[in-house]
Design an enzyme around this catalytic site. Structure first.
Site, PDB file in Angstrom:
ATOM      1  N   ASP B 179       0.858  -1.198   0.000  1.00 45.54           N
ATOM      2  CA  ASP B 179       0.000   0.000   0.000  1.00 45.54           C
ATOM      3  C   ASP B 179       0.897   1.251   0.000  1.00 45.54           C
ATOM      4  OD1 ASP B 179      -1.979   2.095   1.537  1.00 45.54           O
ATOM      5  OD2 ASP B 179      -3.105   0.605   0.405  1.00 45.54           O
ATOM      6  N   TYR B 313      -2.928  10.905   0.909  1.00 46.96           N
ATOM      7  CA  TYR B 313      -3.449  10.828  -0.458  1.00 46.96           C
ATOM      8  C   TYR B 313      -3.338  12.183  -1.141  1.00 46.96           C
ATOM      9  CZ  TYR B 313      -5.393   6.223   0.544  1.00 46.96           C
ATOM     10  OH  TYR B 313      -5.537   4.899   0.870  1.00 46.96           O
ATOM     11  N   HIS B 366      -4.460  -7.827  -0.547  1.00 44.83           N
ATOM     12  CA  HIS B 366      -3.753  -6.572  -0.302  1.00 44.83           C
ATOM     13  C   HIS B 366      -2.981  -6.535   1.011  1.00 44.83           C
ATOM     14  CE1 HIS B 366      -3.145  -2.284  -0.880  1.00 44.83           C
ATOM     15  NE2 HIS B 366      -3.589  -2.055   0.347  1.00 44.83           N
TER      16      HIS B 366
END
Lengths: 397, 394
Positions: B179, B313, B366
């Protein structure tokens, strides 16, 4: 199947809901904020804190409610194919003028039926040398005080069907439609599906379209390929690009996982407030929002019949089948009003000719996305001018 | 400037537990469309059940005690232009004398907790490489402080990780991440290798296709090499990801503060926001309710608040070029888990770095370190068992 009676309606939020809101506001937990982030990262903390403090203490929903209830409101059941019966809420004001044109006003997200309130007296007025209108402003299904659809797949055509059936039930066999935001999409769908027999003309303040394609509109395409943009058009593209940068995130989550974000919007008044307030400021042309005005807008979502979560589903249902729900060109007369701070993607007039038979265009120097609310006189004037045109006026005789 | 390490135990104040309880008691749920399944988001029945459990049954103090079995510490780290951030981390040394220092970097909505299953395996001694393991809470996550001003970009996250390793006495080390850990480790390798960062490994390989300008030979190779069946499948998953699952990313990269008010104020909202990922990003991982609630609670009770975490982000996606290092020669290991959310063909990964190790798995998604700890550790042992890598740490 016609449902017999319309019921008159007054917004009357139960005390228990007011109490729950108060309790939640008392427990608000705020995030921190980065120094110097301004509006770039989202609604500023100082604004949100101030609005929450007012919502807790000072803002009076019952007063706002009474003001809303000055507008004549009704509900009626509408059968929507494959979705059963939905109870639809609407404002309905008739003009005294006997040749008044029935006009359906359609809101979007995060709008609501009250967006029509400032234009109402102007549109229905029978004094003066201008067209008059009977005005109907629904809460879209899933919004305001209308029922929510219970099944998946309530696409734009279904919103169109619902509103069309309301107009017919009110005795308006022929009518015009005006819409911005989702109101544009629904109006376009209505024009295509129910015009020219029922929908005689439509107007939008948020014109949206792609450029002409060779396949769909060869002549317009040719013109598109051979005509440079005017300076004003170039300016509009640039301005829109700057304005819309980083604003589409809400749309992406609504279109993909409206239920996931919906838990927050249903459970957190401050979350819902920030979610909507950010748009009320970013999408308007420096509109001088009053805190209580903002809180009334947000409260309509917080206290909505279907709950705030349902309203996001329109994004999912449209954007997952956009091509299918976007009608081809329609011969129903179309009017356009361009406002400089509109946030929807800018579509030059040539492009809009792929949408419908453009018979009216107006450009303004002030105003943004919520044109009916920010610039009621300007928009009402546009509608009067559009429907003054003999070709249009006679459609309703 | 030397800062001292403090031992740390998670100890959420009673007042926070009380506030959570009060909020959960007032939870207001939305309706749900009939037969909508997972299509529109986390299903209502799941969220209701989890909220019920959170209110009544889930014992945070028990979860906290279990978490505190991991040896945790904090120390101040000076970050250029951002002042001092107090950073939280897990640190376990192996008994093996030649153990390799390894920094484990989590992502969103992950945490330091993701290291917990691989920890005993990595630090154990035996006929395989051993590791000293450091797993930090990234700034703004878990129990680390967050940046107070704008512009805290990937390079800053990397700087914190690097300075932490140096402070712990690890002058040379390896890094591992999935990630956000992927891009942070890539930056660590570029900024601090080969002098300090000797190798890096990622279970979320991310890379762009070769361009003629940047990698002419790879570009030519890409023209001549057809996509494998795995590539085709992977790229199709990417399209699906783009179309159906990226919404959360768009809002967090553009208006993290706006969505952040919900995340800070509504435990139900935060739960749904995270739970949806825990299920859709894993390979049928059999989540237990209490497990989910522990993960979510780490965000709810985080030191900087849940809103701070998503700012990564914004700081990355608005400045991608600045956060994307060029090709680096630091040895890179990549592994492929079938239910990972993003896929990059192996050829493309050669535009990222010096790929010295590759592996592929048949199960896992993930959160690989958490879903498939043995598999991931197997990869690391194999990768660092290679003589040329092992010797980098001697």
């Amino acid at each position: 199947m016609a449902h017999a009676t319309e019921k008159s309606f007054k917004v009357s939020v139960p005390d228990s809901e007011l109490e729950l809101l108060r309790k939640k506001l008392d427990l608000v937990r705020f995030p921190d904020e980065l120094d110097g982030s301004g509006w770039n990262y989202g609604a500023p903390l100082a604004d949100v804190r101030r609005l929450v403090a007012r919502w807790k203490d000072g803002y009076d929903w019952r007063t706002a409610e009474a003001k809303i209830n000055e507008l004549p409101q009704f509900t009626r059941d509408v059968d929507v194919d494959e979705f059963g019966t939905l109870n639809i809420h609407y404002v309905h004001v008739k003009s005294d003028a006997k040749d008044a044109i029935p006009l359906l006003f359609i809101h979007g997200w995060p709008g609501h039926f009250m967006e029509v309130s400032k234009m109402l007296p102007l549109l229905t007025s029978s004094s003066g040398d201008h067209p008059s209108f009977h005005v109907v402003a629904c809460s879209l299904p899933n919004f305001g005080f209308s029922d929510a659809a219970k099944q998946t797949g309530f696409k734009i055509e279904k919103y169109a069907e619902t509103l069309h059936k309301v107009m017919l039930a009110l005795g308006y066999n022929e009518y015009a439609v005006q819409g911005g935001d989702w109101g544009y999409c629904v109006a376009r769908s209505m024009a295509y599906a129910y015009g020219p027999k029922h929908v005689k003309a439509w107007h939008t303040n948020s014109p949206v379209s792609g450029p002409p394609t060779l396949y769909d509109s060869p002549l317009l395409y040719l013109k598109f390929m051979t005509t440079p943009f005017t300076a004003a058009e170039t300016e509009s593209f640039k301005r829109h690009q700057a304005k819309s940068y980083n604003t589409g995130g809400y749309m992406e989550i609504h279109r993909t996982k409206p239920q996931t974000i919906g838990y927050s919007l249903a459970d957190s008044p401050v979350g819902l407030l920030a979610w909507i307030y950010e748009k009320l400021v970013a999408w308007t042309d420096k509109y001088p929002w009053d805190d209580d005005e903002v809180l009334t807008w947000v409260s309509i979502y917080w206290f909505s019949r279907a709950g705030p979560t349902a309203s996001g589903r329109i994004y999912y249902e449209f954007l997952s089948r956009m091509a299918e729900s976007t009608p081809p060109w329609s011969p129903v007369p179309l009017g356009l009003s361009y406002f400089p701070e509109e946030v929807a993607p800018y579509a030059p007039k040539l492009w809009m000719r792929t949408v419908g038979d453009v018979v009216f265009e107006a450009e303004h120097n002030a105003g943004g996305h919520f044109a009916a609310y920010e610039q009621p006189e300007a928009l009402a004037d546009d509608l009067r001018a559009m429907f003054s045109k003999p070709a249009l006026a006679k459609l309703f005789k | 400037m030397a800062h001292e390490q403090q031992t740390f135990n998670i100890s959420v104040p009673d007042s926070e537990l009380e506030l959570l309880r009060k909020k959960l008691d007032l939870a207001r749920f939305p309706d749900e469309l009939e037969e909508s399944g997972w299509e529109y988001g986390a299903p209502l029945a799941d969220v209701r059940r989890l909220v019920e459990r959170w209110k009544d049954g889930f014992d945070w103090r028990a979860a906290e005690t279990k978490l505190n079995k991991l040896p945790q510490f904090t120390r101040d780290i000076d970050v250029d232009r951002f002042g001092t951030l107090n950073i939280h981390y897990v640190h376990v040394k192996s008994e093996a004398t030649d153990a390799i220092p390894l920094l484990f970097v989590h992502g969103w909505p992950g945490s330091f907790l993701e290291v917990s299953k691989i920890l005993p395996l990595l630090t154990s001694t035996g006929e395989h490489p051993s590791f000293h393991v450091v797993a930090l809470s990234l700034p703004g996550f878990g129990f680390s402080e967050g940046a107070q001003k704008t512009g805290f970009r990937i390079a800053q996250y990397a700087e914190v990780g690097h300075k932490l390793m140096l402070a712990l006495g690890y002058n040379t080390y390896a890094v591992q991440g999935g990630d956000w850990g992927n891009i942070i480790c890539r930056n660590l390798a570029h900024l601090y290798g080969p002098k300090h960062v000797k190798a890096w490994y990622t279970n979320l390989p991310i890379g762009r296709p070769p361009t003629f300008r940047d990698s002419p030979l790879l570009y030519l190779r890409s023209l001549l090499t057809p996509f494998s069946a795995q590539d085709v499948k992977g790229l199709e998953r990417n399209r699906l990801w783009d179309f159906k699952y990226k919404g959360y990313m768009y809002i967090q990269q553009s208006k993290p503060q706006t969505v952040g008010y919900s995340q800070a104020d509504s435990p139900v909202g935060l739960l749904a926001w995270i739970y949806e990922k825990l299920v859709s990003w894993t390979d049928s991982y059999p989540w237990e309710d209490d497990e989910v609630l522990t993960w979510v609670s780490l965000y709810w009770f985080s030191r900087a608040g849940p809103t701070a975490a998503a700012r990564i982000y914004y700081e990355y996606f608005n400045f991608v070029a600045a956060s994307t290092p060029p090709w680096t020669g630091i040895p890179l290991g990549i592994s492929y888990f079938p239910k990972e959310i993003l896929y990059t063909p192996r050829l493309w990964m050669r535009t990222v770095g010096n790929v010295v190790y590759e592996s592929e798995h048949t199960v896992g998604g993930h959160f690989a370190a958490y879903e498939q700890p043995e598999a991931l550790v197997g990869d690391l042992r194999e990768m660092f068992g290679k003589p040329d890598l092992a010797k980098l740490f001697k």
